[in-house]
Design a protein around this motif. Structure first.
Motif, short mmCIF file in Angstrom:
data_model
loop_
_atom_site.label_atom_id
_atom_site.label_comp_id
_atom_site.label_asym_id
_atom_site.label_seq_id
_atom_site.Cartn_x
_atom_site.Cartn_y
_atom_site.Cartn_z
N GLY A 29 2.93 -0.32 3.69
CA GLY A 29 4.11 1.00 3.58
C GLY A 29 3.31 2.25 3.37
O GLY A 29 3.88 3.20 3.22
N SER A 196 8.36 8.28 8.52
CA SER A 196 8.70 8.19 6.99
C SER A 196 9.41 6.96 6.65
O SER A 196 9.45 6.81 5.26
N GLN A 197 9.84 6.05 7.36
CA GLN A 197 10.29 4.83 6.75
C GLN A 197 9.43 4.22 6.17
O GLN A 197 8.21 3.98 6.33
N GLU A 198 10.18 3.32 5.15
CA GLU A 198 9.16 2.72 4.21
C GLU A 198 8.41 1.57 4.72
O GLU A 198 7.49 1.29 4.42
N ASN A 199 9.11 0.93 5.87
CA ASN A 199 8.42 -0.26 6.18
C ASN A 199 7.31 -0.02 7.22
O ASN A 199 6.89 -0.97 7.70
N ASN A 217 1.10 9.66 2.50
CA ASN A 217 1.31 9.71 0.99
C ASN A 217 -0.06 9.37 0.36
O ASN A 217 -0.09 9.16 -0.87
#
Length: 620
Positions: A29, A196-199, A217
């Motif tokens: 992630g 940007s998707q969490e997975n 991030n």
């Protein structure tokens, strides 16, 4: 969950050390961005992670059974067709389709067929064709024949095809080398949302600061053979990097003061017999190392003499240009003024480069006139660059243009001195062009453009492949540049800082002169789209949304609701029939493909009707 561990990695090319005992890791992630100057080994590090190159020392460990997707800077599809590229993608769905095809070729083997069918269901391969068609549309390749050769695609189209191929792989980790190069802003914003998707786990290199800030991030900075890690986005990195450099400078100043004291003691030649004396000598050598450190202050220095620009610059009078039925410019007029800083925006394929060529006289207008002032001297930085001879030395590339270069206020410098200003030290100047990184070649090309002392600079995607630091220095130079600027770029941060109005090429020859920067243009476009969407909606639908206390369905909606139930039931039955036809189909690939396309369209129709049924069901 740890996906990647890098421990004590070392890599060098000849005398040049790229990494010296660097270590880092990547968690599930996490979206880690690598930041470094051109030539410091960004692409080399990506290739080490992919196993394309081997390290001199150190260990790279990927978690077992991890699937990695890799997007290169440039793409060569060996002249395959678009269809071949898409259907040769490494994906569970593609593997399932291949096994299903093998089962069709052996109809007597019921067990093999059952295994293939189960795999098709598990991987949702029945919907794979539909997924490909959706991605082709999203990435703007739906107007291209899938049977056509990839050799005919532009750089931007190849990048889009490579991104579709990457997404279809459904990899656990994506390694991206400049994913936004050659893409228009619409596509870049789509990628920002997707990545940007969490997975999704990422390790990327990009010069696009807006993209970097929205997607990453964690920042991994590679500086002078070492790495520094920052837990946050690009803005956080800039803040913490400044703090780190201030602390480093303070540490060196403190060591210098101590060094002055200790050097006097050392000069008295102490006999290192006692333990304390030996310890003090060891501490002296440690202090000496810190005190003699140099904080690199090397920066590209852009300073050129600009030819005087007269009153008449460039005038465009009712300019028109078309290729067949495709209009590039339709009756456009503009008179350039001194200190104009104009950006050119528009989706890929609308004719931005053609527009530049019309201004330069490289293309002939169908109608209208392009009038150049007598004092105008162009400097043109092309997206394609120049073809530098790989076996030529860097110094000779510059000397072929001029050995002495005039600067402002009557000053002059040599070709070698100019190269030093562009971060090509004397030792590097006699290297061959073939040893330069992609960004270093672009920096050398920029130098050759500025050597001609232009007063009208035309820059076509100047930030591609340049490192972020060099882009910042280029921005500073252009903000003080006394001539006219015309810039094509999809780098939003760069355009916002340099331009003060935009030529927006909207397609079919329409060009809008927008009074504002790039971000303001994008907001204006989004607002126009929202207004069109609202005005296009049926009045009743708008009223229904505004009146919150309306819960019941009216007669027509109730009728539609009941009708949808029956239609969805019939479509589901048809879907089952198509599945059975595919199972019992012959080994004819064309027939299978036709059935698959029908199934994809049917699934889309069921989804659309189901969403409408659910909307009505909530109110029923």
């Amino acid at each position: 969950m740890n996906l990647l561990s890098v421990d004590s990695l070392q890599k060098r090319f000849g005398e040049r050390i790229l990494f010296n005992n660097i270590s880092f890791g990547l968690e599930k992630g996490q979206k880690m961005a690598l930041v470094a100057k051109n030539g410091e080994g960004k692409t080399t590090l990506l290739e080490l992670l992919m196993g394309i190159q081997k390290p001199d020392n150190g260990i790279i460990t990927w978690r077992n059974n991890i699937k990695i997707g890799y997007l290169k800077q440039s793409h060569d599809f060996d002249n395959k067709s678009l269809k071949q590229v898409l259907y040769q993608t490494e994906s569970p769905s593609v593997d399932a389709l291949q096994k299903y095809q093998e089962a069709l070729n052996n109809p007597e083997d019921d067990k093999q067929m059952q295994i293939a069918l189960n795999l098709m269901d598990e991987t949702k391969a029945w919907d794979f064709e539909s997924k490909i068609q959706k991605l082709i549309k999203v990435f703007g390749l739906d107007q291209i024949d899938l049977e056509s050769s990839t050799s005919k695609l532009s750089g931007g189209q190849k990048k889009r095809l490579a991104l579709i191929q990457l997404i279809l792989q459904e990899a656990d980790v994506l390694i991206l080398d400049e994913p936004t190069n050659h893409l228009d802003i619409t596509m870049i914003e789509w990628l920002e949302d997707y990545f940007s998707q969490e997975n999704i786990s990422l390790f990327l290199v990009t010069h696009d600061r807006y993209f970097l800030n929205r997607v990453s991030n964690q920042i991994l900075e590679l500086d002078d053979t070492e790495v520094y890690k920052y837990q946050g986005n690009y803005e956080y990195y800039l803040e913490k990097k400044a703090e780190r450099e201030e602390m480093k400078a303070a540490e060196i100043d403190k060591a210098k003061n101590l060094y002055r004291t200790e050097v006097e003691w050392m000069r008295r030649m102490p006999k290192a017999r006692g333990t304390k004396a030996k310890s003090r000598i060891d501490q002296f050598h440690d202090t000496e190392k810190v005190a003699k450190q140099r904080i690199s202050s090397e920066e590209v220095q852009l300073s050129i003499k600009t030819e005087r620009l007269g009153g008449k610059i460039i005038e465009l009078h009712h300019l028109s240009k078309s290729f067949g039925d495709v209009k590039i410019v339709d009756d456009f007029s503009y008179v350039f003024k001194k200190n104009d800083r104009i950006g050119i925006a528009g989706n890929n394929g609308v004719g931005k480069t053609t527009f530049l060529n019309l201004l330069l006289g490289k293309e002939t207008a169908d109608k209208g006139k392009v009038i150049h002032g007598e004092t105008v001297k162009f400097g043109y930085y092309s997206q394609l660059g120049i073809k530098l001879k790989e076996d030529k030395r860097i110094i000779d590339v510059v000397k072929d243009i001029a050995e002495i270069i005039p600067l402002e206020k009557g000053r002059k410098i040599t070709a070698s001195q100019l190269l030093e200003r562009f971060l090509f030290p004397p030792k590097l100047q006699y290297n061959y062009v073939s040893k330069l990184s992609g960004g270093e070649k672009k920096r050398l090309y920029l130098l050759t453009v500025l050597m001609s002392n232009p007063n009208f600079l035309i820059l076509d995607e100047p930030t591609n492949d340049l490192d972020i630091k060099t882009i910042g220095i280029l921005e500073q130079f252009l903000s003080e540049y006394p001539g006219c600027l015309l810039i094509v770029s999809h780098d939003r941060a760069f355009m916002d800082r340099i331009t003060n109005h935009i030529f927006h090429l909207k397609g079919q020859g329409k060009i809008k002169d927008f009074p504002g920067n790039y971000s303001q243009l994008l907001e204006s476009i989004k607002q126009e789209q929202q207004e069109k969407t609202v005005s296009a909606k049926p009045k009743k639908t708008v009223e229904a949304k505004e009146v919150k206390d309306v819960k019941k369905l009216d007669y027509l909606e109730r009728k539609e609701y009941n009708k949808l139930e029956k239609e969805i039931e019939k479509l589901e039955g048809k879907k089952e029939e198509l599945n059975q036809e595919m199972i019992s189909a012959s080994s004819d690939g064309d027939q299978l493909l036709n059935l698959s396309e029908q199934l994809g369209k049917l699934v889309d129709e069921i989804e659309e009707k189901t969403l409408r049924w659910m909307e009505l069901a909530e109110r029923a």
